[in-house]
Design a protein around this motif. Structure first.
Motif, mmCIF file in Angstrom:
data_model
loop_
_atom_site.group_PDB
_atom_site.id
_atom_site.type_symbol
_atom_site.label_atom_id
_atom_site.label_comp_id
_atom_site.label_asym_id
_atom_site.label_seq_id
_atom_site.Cartn_x
_atom_site.Cartn_y
_atom_site.Cartn_z
ATOM 1 N N LYS A 275 0.777 -0.737 -0.348
ATOM 2 C CA LYS A 275 -0.152 0.111 0.246
ATOM 3 C C LYS A 275 0.979 1.013 -0.117
ATOM 4 C CE LYS A 275 -4.270 -2.554 2.670
ATOM 5 N NZ LYS A 275 -4.405 -2.166 3.480
ATOM 6 N N PHE A 276 0.422 1.563 -0.666
ATOM 7 C CA PHE A 276 1.520 3.471 -1.049
ATOM 8 C C PHE A 276 0.610 4.835 -1.071
ATOM 9 C CE2 PHE A 276 3.834 6.435 -3.985
ATOM 10 C CZ PHE A 276 4.262 6.740 -3.004
ATOM 11 N N ASP A 277 1.041 5.409 -0.383
ATOM 12 C CA ASP A 277 0.261 6.945 -0.249
ATOM 13 C C ASP A 277 0.595 8.185 -1.342
ATOM 14 O OD1 ASP A 277 -2.228 6.814 1.031
ATOM 15 O OD2 ASP A 277 -0.878 6.577 2.988
ATOM 16 N N GLY A 278 0.654 8.366 -2.348
ATOM 17 C CA GLY A 278 0.928 9.496 -3.335
ATOM 18 C C GLY A 278 0.927 10.347 -3.026
ATOM 19 N N ARG A 279 1.516 11.200 -4.301
ATOM 20 C CA ARG A 279 0.293 12.729 -4.738
ATOM 21 C C ARG A 279 -1.224 12.330 -4.703
ATOM 22 N NH1 ARG A 279 4.736 14.419 -9.611
ATOM 23 N NH2 ARG A 279 4.489 11.896 -10.093
ATOM 24 N N GLY A 280 -1.818 13.768 -4.219
ATOM 25 C CA GLY A 280 -2.877 13.433 -3.970
ATOM 26 C C GLY A 280 -3.532 12.892 -2.246
ATOM 27 N N SER A 281 -2.741 12.426 -1.633
ATOM 28 C CA SER A 281 -3.134 11.268 -0.435
ATOM 29 C C SER A 281 -3.152 12.856 1.098
ATOM 30 C CB SER A 281 -2.679 10.786 -0.258
ATOM 31 O OG SER A 281 -0.398 10.779 0.062
ATOM 32 N N GLY A 282 -3.595 12.332 1.977
ATOM 33 C CA GLY A 282 -3.932 13.181 3.033
ATOM 34 C C GLY A 282 -2.976 13.367 3.881
ATOM 35 N N PHE A 283 -2.783 14.410 5.166
ATOM 36 C CA PHE A 283 -2.050 14.077 5.737
ATOM 37 C C PHE A 283 -1.162 14.298 6.129
ATOM 38 C CE2 PHE A 283 -5.639 11.508 6.604
ATOM 39 C CZ PHE A 283 -6.272 12.672 7.767
ATOM 40 N N GLN A 284 -0.519 15.192 4.303
ATOM 41 C CA GLN A 284 0.944 15.343 4.339
ATOM 42 C C GLN A 284 1.053 17.202 4.016
ATOM 43 O OE1 GLN A 284 3.012 11.278 2.951
ATOM 44 N NE2 GLN A 284 0.654 11.488 1.953
ATOM 45 N N THR A 286 -1.555 20.859 2.323
ATOM 46 C CA THR A 286 -1.737 20.993 0.790
ATOM 47 C C THR A 286 -0.953 20.350 -0.098
ATOM 48 O OG1 THR A 286 -1.744 23.216 1.402
ATOM 49 C CG2 THR A 286 -3.275 21.595 1.823
ATOM 50 N N LYS A 287 -0.124 21.062 -0.388
ATOM 51 C CA LYS A 287 0.844 21.111 -1.773
ATOM 52 C C LYS A 287 0.708 19.467 -2.180
ATOM 53 C CE LYS A 287 4.964 22.050 -3.366
ATOM 54 N NZ LYS A 287 5.432 20.449 -3.706
ATOM 55 N N LEU A 288 1.153 18.692 -1.378
ATOM 56 C CA LEU A 288 1.169 17.732 -1.524
ATOM 57 C C LEU A 288 -0.902 17.157 -2.326
ATOM 58 C CD1 LEU A 288 2.944 14.737 -2.224
ATOM 59 C CD2 LEU A 288 1.710 13.755 -0.086
ATOM 60 N N LEU A 289 -1.200 17.702 -1.557
ATOM 61 C CA LEU A 289 -3.010 16.383 -1.958
ATOM 62 C C LEU A 289 -3.196 17.458 -2.449
ATOM 63 C CD1 LEU A 289 -5.476 16.422 -0.504
ATOM 64 C CD2 LEU A 289 -6.029 18.503 0.813
ATOM 65 N N HIS A 290 -3.402 18.986 -3.096
ATOM 66 C CA HIS A 290 -3.203 19.770 -4.711
ATOM 67 C C HIS A 290 -2.549 19.381 -5.170
ATOM 68 C CE1 HIS A 290 -5.988 22.336 -1.225
ATOM 69 N NE2 HIS A 290 -5.959 22.021 -1.508
ATOM 70 N N GLU A 291 -1.299 18.198 -4.959
ATOM 71 C CA GLU A 291 -0.582 17.776 -6.875
ATOM 72 C C GLU A 291 -1.687 17.186 -7.891
ATOM 73 O OE1 GLU A 291 2.072 18.501 -7.773
ATOM 74 O OE2 GLU A 291 3.725 18.603 -5.832
ATOM 75 N N VAL A 292 -2.816 16.824 -7.209
ATOM 76 C CA VAL A 292 -4.247 16.309 -8.142
ATOM 77 C C VAL A 292 -4.997 16.786 -8.466
ATOM 78 C CG1 VAL A 292 -3.648 14.024 -7.292
ATOM 79 C CG2 VAL A 292 -5.493 15.597 -6.526
ATOM 80 N N ARG A 293 -4.844 18.100 -8.207
ATOM 81 C CA ARG A 293 -5.733 19.219 -8.737
ATOM 82 C C ARG A 293 -5.618 19.089 -10.386
ATOM 83 N NH1 ARG A 293 -5.390 25.503 -10.231
ATOM 84 N NH2 ARG A 293 -7.641 26.148 -10.330
ATOM 85 N N ARG A 294 -6.916 19.135 -11.017
ATOM 86 C CA ARG A 294 -6.736 19.347 -12.795
ATOM 87 C C ARG A 294 -6.350 17.684 -12.961
ATOM 88 N NH1 ARG A 294 -10.004 23.303 -13.923
ATOM 89 N NH2 ARG A 294 -9.883 25.605 -12.893
ATOM 90 N N ARG A 295 -5.826 16.594 -12.361
ATOM 91 C CA ARG A 295 -4.923 15.762 -12.798
ATOM 92 C C ARG A 295 -5.836 14.813 -12.305
ATOM 93 N NH1 ARG A 295 0.846 18.139 -12.556
ATOM 94 N NH2 ARG A 295 0.222 18.723 -10.703
ATOM 95 N N LEU A 296 -6.618 14.388 -12.106
ATOM 96 C CA LEU A 296 -6.645 13.172 -11.277
ATOM 97 C C LEU A 296 -6.736 12.321 -12.656
ATOM 98 C CD1 LEU A 296 -10.177 14.840 -9.529
ATOM 99 C CD2 LEU A 296 -8.384 13.424 -8.637
#
Length: 450
Positions: A275-284, A286-296
């Motif tokens: 299991k892996f928490d990549g870009r877009g995952s939580g609790f790390q 908002t820079k990492l969280l919002h990496e997937v904005r308009r790129r889901l």
């Protein structure tokens, strides 16, 4: 979010349709007049907007969580207090906590001691500890659960109405247990639930080993969790299953206790689970969280594939037996990941399965199991029907398991056993080392002609 603050006032959080602007108001239930208390906005989207604020008894002071800039990792979620000032229309707003970690839940406000109690990731993103912070002065913070219970780093808690006592629930990595404590000195008063029967059952079985590691992606060092058989040896070759979630703000890597179908696959069938928490995952941040904005779907699958490729470098992974499983948004990602190429442009994955998937994709010979409930109210069965239409046109190799008239959440122990049994059996068969046909004996030299 709507919550009663007092007998006559109700808190309402308004969110724009784009979910990038929110306004927290306090409304008079008798007149319908609302007063704006806080406004927030984001260039991407606002996360965690359904969480309820915590009010003082008179409703003049309340605590809520908001994202606050904390350096290079973007914003983290921290406790803010809003206090109404006498003879003034403006509220005094102060941040009680700060740092490159998240407050995950506000639990209780003790007015007589001037303390707020909450859960946070201050120790590590994959952990949850119980903290208190002073609501006056320098806002001193204290960890109440650190080193309080052995083999436990992931907690939840609830407080009595007076906040004199709290119920502490250890959720992992050891067997869960529930204890009752005095708030003043954290002294344990008694055990409410020790789950001794579960502890004994676990001790009598070979449970998976759990390993955590960090995987480097661009400027990020991201967490992975690996489940290994109890008898793991680096001289043996093991099949590998990637379990994908990947929904924005989700977390797959956590130190929580769980016995699931994945545990069965590892313990009974000798597989390894990643299991892996990549870009877009939580609790790390908002820079990492919002990496997937308009790129889901564009970055998450790359990150998951990189995690698999990292594991394939290990000598103990059997590259011919690699699979992927996803549910909901993870099902969406797994359908995109399954056709990925490995070395020499060969197929990276032998097989895959998606529970309630949301998309269509291309298959190139791999086994694929689709599972969906026909009365799924969250992800309509139409998604699977359309996917099957495309698979038939492509002459793809797939299997379908449906659950008639069942909802999205698969209620009922018997139904869940059937569901998880189907998943385990599918991957066990996928990972089974096929018996090789007997090789023909070398043809002896032709006998000399008579």
């Amino acid at each position: 979010m709507v919550k009663w603050a007092t007998n006559t006032k109700v808190a309402v959080n308004w969110l724009s349709r784009a979910q990038n602007v929110s306004i927290l108001t306090l409304c008079d239930a008798t007149t319908g007049v609302c007063t704006k208390k806080h406004e927030d906005e984001s260039e991407a989207w606002l996360h965690r907007q359904n969480e309820e604020p915590l009010f003082s008894r008179d409703g003049r002071k309340f605590f809520f969580v908001r994202a606050i800039p904390q350096g290079g990792q973007g914003k983290f979620y921290h406790i803010t207090v809003s206090s109404s000032q006498p003879n003034s229309s403006n509220d005094n707003i102060q941040s009680i906590t700060s740092g490159d970690w998240d407050v995950t839940k506000i639990l209780s406000y003790d007015e007589k001691r001037n303390k707020i109690y909450f859960l946070s990731t201050e120790d590590l993103p994959r952990r949850r500890h119980l903290y208190s912070a002073s609501t006056v002065g320098s806002f001193n913070r204290q960890c109440l659960s650190c080193d309080l219970v052995g083999n436990c780093t992931y907690f939840s808690a609830s407080f009595s109405h007076s906040a004199d006592f709290f119920l502490l629930k250890c959720e992992g990595p050891g067997v869960p247990m529930v204890t009752v404590h005095n708030t003043t000195d954290q002294k344990k008063l008694f055990d409410l639930e020790t789950n001794e029967h579960i502890r004994k059952a676990i001790n009598d079985r070979q449970m998976p080993q759990v390993e955590y590691r960090q995987i480097k992606i661009e400027d990020y060092s991201l967490p992975a969790q690996i489940l290994k058989p109890a008898t793991f040896s680096d001289t043996t070759h093991y099949p590998l299953l990637l379990v994908v979630d990947g929904a924005p703000g989700s977390q797959s890597v956590a130190e929580k206790f769980a016995v699931t179908w994945e545990t069965v696959l590892v313990s009974s069938h000798g597989a390894m689970v990643l299991k892996f928490d990549g870009r877009g995952s939580g609790f790390q941040g908002t820079k990492l969280l919002h990496e997937v904005r308009r790129r889901l779907g564009l970055l998450e699958d790359r990150d998951q594939l990189l995690a698999v490729r990292t594991m394939l470098k290990e000598q103990y992974i059997d590259r011919t037996r690699v699979a992927v499983f996803g549910q909901n948004y993870g099902g969406y990602l797994s359908t995109y990941i399954l056709p990925a190429k490995g070395e020499n442009q060969g197929q990276m994955f032998t097989c895959g399965s998606a529970l309630s998937p949301i998309t269509d994709f291309k298959l190139e010979g791999q086994q694929f199991l689709i599972i969906h409930a026909t009365a799924d109210e969250k992800i309509h069965f139409q998604h699977t029907a359309e996917l099957i239409t495309q698979l038939i046109k492509a002459k793809a190799n797939y299997s379908l398991q449906i659950y008639p008239d069942e909802s999205h959440y698969f209620h009922g122990e018997r139904l869940q056993r059937h569901l998880y049994g189907a998943i385990v059996n599918f991957f066990a068969e996928c990972f089974r080392v096929q018996d090789k046909p007997p090789t023909a004996p070398a043809r002896e030299e032709e006998e000399e002609e008579d």
